[in-house]
Design an enzyme around this catalytic site. Structure first.
Site, PDB file in Angstrom:
ATOM      1  N   GLY A 124      40.379  60.670  20.654  1.00  0.00           N
ATOM      2  CA  GLY A 124      41.001  60.085  21.843  1.00  0.00           C
ATOM      3  C   GLY A 124      41.638  58.730  21.609  1.00  0.00           C
ATOM      4  O   GLY A 124      41.177  58.000  20.796  1.00  0.00           O
ATOM      5  N   ASN A 185      24.403  70.725  25.285  1.00  0.00           N
ATOM      6  CA  ASN A 185      24.205  69.298  26.126  1.00  0.00           C
ATOM      7  C   ASN A 185      24.929  69.449  27.433  1.00  0.00           C
ATOM      8  O   ASN A 185      24.240  69.043  28.611  1.00  0.00           O
ATOM      9  CB  ASN A 185      24.610  67.920  25.165  1.00  0.00           C
ATOM     10  CG  ASN A 185      23.445  67.634  24.217  1.00  0.00           C
ATOM     11  OD1 ASN A 185      22.507  68.006  24.307  1.00  0.00           O
ATOM     12  ND2 ASN A 185      24.104  67.037  23.312  1.00  0.00           N
ATOM     13  N   ARG A 192      21.002  70.983  35.207  1.00  0.00           N
ATOM     14  CA  ARG A 192      20.045  69.764  35.704  1.00  0.00           C
ATOM     15  C   ARG A 192      20.764  69.526  37.041  1.00  0.00           C
ATOM     16  O   ARG A 192      19.903  69.267  38.061  1.00  0.00           O
ATOM     17  CB  ARG A 192      19.794  68.744  34.926  1.00  0.00           C
ATOM     18  CG  ARG A 192      19.017  68.938  33.712  1.00  0.00           C
ATOM     19  CD  ARG A 192      18.641  67.541  33.118  1.00  0.00           C
ATOM     20  NE  ARG A 192      19.907  66.838  32.676  1.00  0.00           N
ATOM     21  CZ  ARG A 192      20.289  66.982  31.400  1.00  0.00           C
ATOM     22  NH1 ARG A 192      19.788  67.835  30.509  1.00  0.00           N
ATOM     23  NH2 ARG A 192      21.336  66.203  31.023  1.00  0.00           N
ATOM     24  N   TYR A 231      36.378  75.245  13.799  1.00  0.00           N
ATOM     25  CA  TYR A 231      36.984  75.371  14.909  1.00  0.00           C
ATOM     26  C   TYR A 231      36.893  76.943  15.906  1.00  0.00           C
ATOM     27  O   TYR A 231      36.625  76.803  17.000  1.00  0.00           O
ATOM     28  CB  TYR A 231      38.276  74.849  14.955  1.00  0.00           C
ATOM     29  CG  TYR A 231      39.208  74.885  16.343  1.00  0.00           C
ATOM     30  CD1 TYR A 231      38.634  73.768  17.192  1.00  0.00           C
ATOM     31  CD2 TYR A 231      40.196  75.442  16.680  1.00  0.00           C
ATOM     32  CE1 TYR A 231      39.308  73.412  18.442  1.00  0.00           C
ATOM     33  CE2 TYR A 231      40.763  75.301  17.946  1.00  0.00           C
ATOM     34  CZ  TYR A 231      40.433  74.419  18.749  1.00  0.00           C
ATOM     35  OH  TYR A 231      40.999  74.104  19.743  1.00  0.00           O
ATOM     36  N   LYS A 235      34.439  77.617  18.823  1.00  0.00           N
ATOM     37  CA  LYS A 235      34.795  77.811  20.326  1.00  0.00           C
ATOM     38  C   LYS A 235      34.175  79.376  20.654  1.00  0.00           C
ATOM     39  O   LYS A 235      33.758  79.569  21.672  1.00  0.00           O
ATOM     40  CB  LYS A 235      36.195  77.900  20.423  1.00  0.00           C
ATOM     41  CG  LYS A 235      37.006  76.595  20.136  1.00  0.00           C
ATOM     42  CD  LYS A 235      36.492  75.435  21.522  1.00  0.00           C
ATOM     43  CE  LYS A 235      37.441  74.489  21.597  1.00  0.00           C
ATOM     44  NZ  LYS A 235      36.653  73.441  22.588  1.00  0.00           N
ATOM     45  N   TYR A 245      24.172  80.715  29.629  1.00  0.00           N
ATOM     46  CA  TYR A 245      23.522  79.890  30.545  1.00  0.00           C
ATOM     47  C   TYR A 245      23.742  80.628  32.046  1.00  0.00           C
ATOM     48  O   TYR A 245      23.066  80.375  32.809  1.00  0.00           O
ATOM     49  CB  TYR A 245      24.357  78.598  30.191  1.00  0.00           C
ATOM     50  CG  TYR A 245      23.281  77.555  29.905  1.00  0.00           C
ATOM     51  CD1 TYR A 245      22.439  76.680  30.413  1.00  0.00           C
ATOM     52  CD2 TYR A 245      23.135  77.656  28.402  1.00  0.00           C
ATOM     53  CE1 TYR A 245      21.531  75.892  29.660  1.00  0.00           C
ATOM     54  CE2 TYR A 245      22.559  76.763  27.653  1.00  0.00           C
ATOM     55  CZ  TYR A 245      21.555  76.136  28.185  1.00  0.00           C
ATOM     56  OH  TYR A 245      20.749  75.130  27.413  1.00  0.00           O
ATOM     57  N   GLU A 249      20.534  81.283  33.367  1.00  0.00           N
ATOM     58  CA  GLU A 249      20.028  80.251  34.072  1.00  0.00           C
ATOM     59  C   GLU A 249      20.786  79.818  35.577  1.00  0.00           C
ATOM     60  O   GLU A 249      20.632  78.868  36.120  1.00  0.00           O
ATOM     61  CB  GLU A 249      20.276  78.784  33.363  1.00  0.00           C
ATOM     62  CG  GLU A 249      19.385  78.916  31.924  1.00  0.00           C
ATOM     63  CD  GLU A 249      18.213  78.690  31.961  1.00  0.00           C
ATOM     64  OE1 GLU A 249      17.521  78.484  33.255  1.00  0.00           O
ATOM     65  OE2 GLU A 249      17.368  78.926  31.270  1.00  0.00           O
TER      66      GLU A 249
END
Length: 420
Positions: A124, A185, A192, A231, A235, A245, A249
């Site tokens: 970037g 993360n 959260r 890559y 992915k 998740y 979750e």
């Protein structure tokens, strides 16, 4: 958290100090002008000068200084829509200073949302988002997503990842970490704070497809240990994490499988077919086609992709969705088209075919049409002309800075590249 607060405090103090110094300087200047004015008045009373003309002479430089200060300290931003507190979202974009991420930043900022861009500037560039720096709705954080991030947001667009072959082949471990640990993360953050996460996946999850066109229910044909595996497999694992998740979750996830995209802010030497062909044509160099040129690709303009990402994020579709342009062209046709649009006399040069180069790639976008009401609207030639205009400007910029980039092939084996 404490160090970040201290930095913000120091930054605020510095801004106040700068304003105070400017105020003192202006007061001193006005006092000086007033002193001269008093002296001139005395001179006029003695019949030596006309005070009116002298006042104008002294005040005009002050006006000029004020105008210069306004230009220096007043940032002009693109027009931003006003949203009420209820409608305005706090949005995080990882990789938001990159090619696609910066265009997404523009879209969401102009729509009136609060946008936080996180980027480690591996690929970037700050230039891509500098026009928003200082806006009350915008924040730019230099951060690598492989480290945890603590922030309150409503939506997360997870775009962070090297996306062109030279970049992810240069550092395959970093690419894997970004797509696995980084995704982990971001999913943890979404859990959260109760945010919805959109993963920018890729058509590379289909590998060298044996089904044409590729729909979302196709499992793919991928080499798990090939030069692109860092890559492709990164992915695929990221998608698996998202749905784990979601199931375990309750995290809301969206997955976009992005096909070939082009437009302004692409790196000029990133090894992709669009940037390579445009740069070669503009510089009068041969357009390098690997193999026979019969391989097919389907290219979408970046604004179409951005609209698709926003539509997907705000939809109820939790399963993967293809975002791409189903208009298919051979690489050879594409090279000739760019050559004609540039008005270049470049020849087309054929080189050895690359390893693992998919022979056909075309998205099936029935799902996006039906469930998102989305499809590409920017014609290929219109988008290419915009990209060519951008690259011309970049070449001028680089020339003024004594640097002219050369097309950079993606190294696979024995110096060969592949079409992306």
């Amino acid at each position: 958290m404490v160090s970040k607060a201290l930095l913000r405090l120091v930054s605020a103090v510095n801004r106040r100090r700068m304003k105070l110094l400017l105020g003192i300087a202006l007061l001193a200047y006005v006092a000086s002008v007033w002193g001269n004015f008093v002296n001139m008045r005395s001179i006029q009373e003695n019949g030596e000068l006309k005070i009116e003309s002298k006042i104008e002479e002294m005040v005009e430089p002050l006006r000029e200084k004020i105008r210069d200060l306004e230009k220096s300290f007043t940032q002009k931003y693109p027009p931003v829509k006003f949203l009420s507190e209820k409608d305005r979202k706090r949005i995080l974009i990882t990789g938001g200073a990159g090619f696609v991420g910066s265009h997404l930043t523009d879209k969401l900022m102009m729509d009136g949302h609060e946008v936080t861009v996180v980027d480690n500037f591996f690929t970037g560039r700050k230039r891509n988002v500098e026009h928003w720096i200082g806006h009350e709705n915008f924040e730019l954080i230099n951060h690598d997503v492989v480290e945890p991030l603590y922030i309150e947001v409503d939506q997360i667009y997870h775009l962070a990842s090297p996306a062109s072959p030279p970049n992810y082949m240069y550092n395959p471990i970093k690419t894997l970490k970004t797509n696995t640990i980084g995704t982990l993360n971001m999913l943890g953050l979404a859990k959260r704070v109760g945010a919805r996460l959109l993963l920018a996946s890729t058509s590379e999850v289909y590998g060298d497809p044996e089904v044409h066109p590729q729909s979302e229910d196709y499992w793919g044909h991928v080499n798990p240990i090939g030069p692109r595996a860092c890559y492709d497999e990164g992915k695929r694992v990221a998608e698996t994490m998202c749905y784990a998740y979601m199931k375990q979750e309750g995290v809301e996830v969206r997955v976009a499988r992005i096909f070939n995209t082009f437009g302004p802010r692409m790196h000029m030497n990133d090894g992709r077919v669009v940037s390579n062909f445009i740069l070669q044509a503009l510089q009068g160099e041969p357009l390098t086609v690997y193999g026979s040129g019969s391989q097919t690709r389907a290219f979408q303009y970046v604004s179409d992709l951005v609209n698709g990402l926003v539509a997907l994020m705000n939809s109820n579709v939790s399963s993967p969705v293809n975002l791409g342009n189903p208009e298919e062209h051979t690489i050879l046709e594409f090279a000739q088209l760019i050559k004609n649009l540039v008005g270049s006399g470049s020849e087309i040069q054929f080189l050895s075919e690359a390893q693992d180069d998919p022979q056909k790639r075309k998205p099936d976008i029935k799902k996006a049409k039906l469930m998102l009401g989305w499809e590409p609207v920017v014609p290929l030639e219109e988008g290419l002309n915009k990209a060519i205009h951008y690259f011309r400007k970049e070449l001028e910029y680089q020339a003024n800075n004594q640097y002219i980039p050369k097309p950079k092939p993606a190294r696979i084996k024995k110096g060969r590249t592949r079409h992306n």
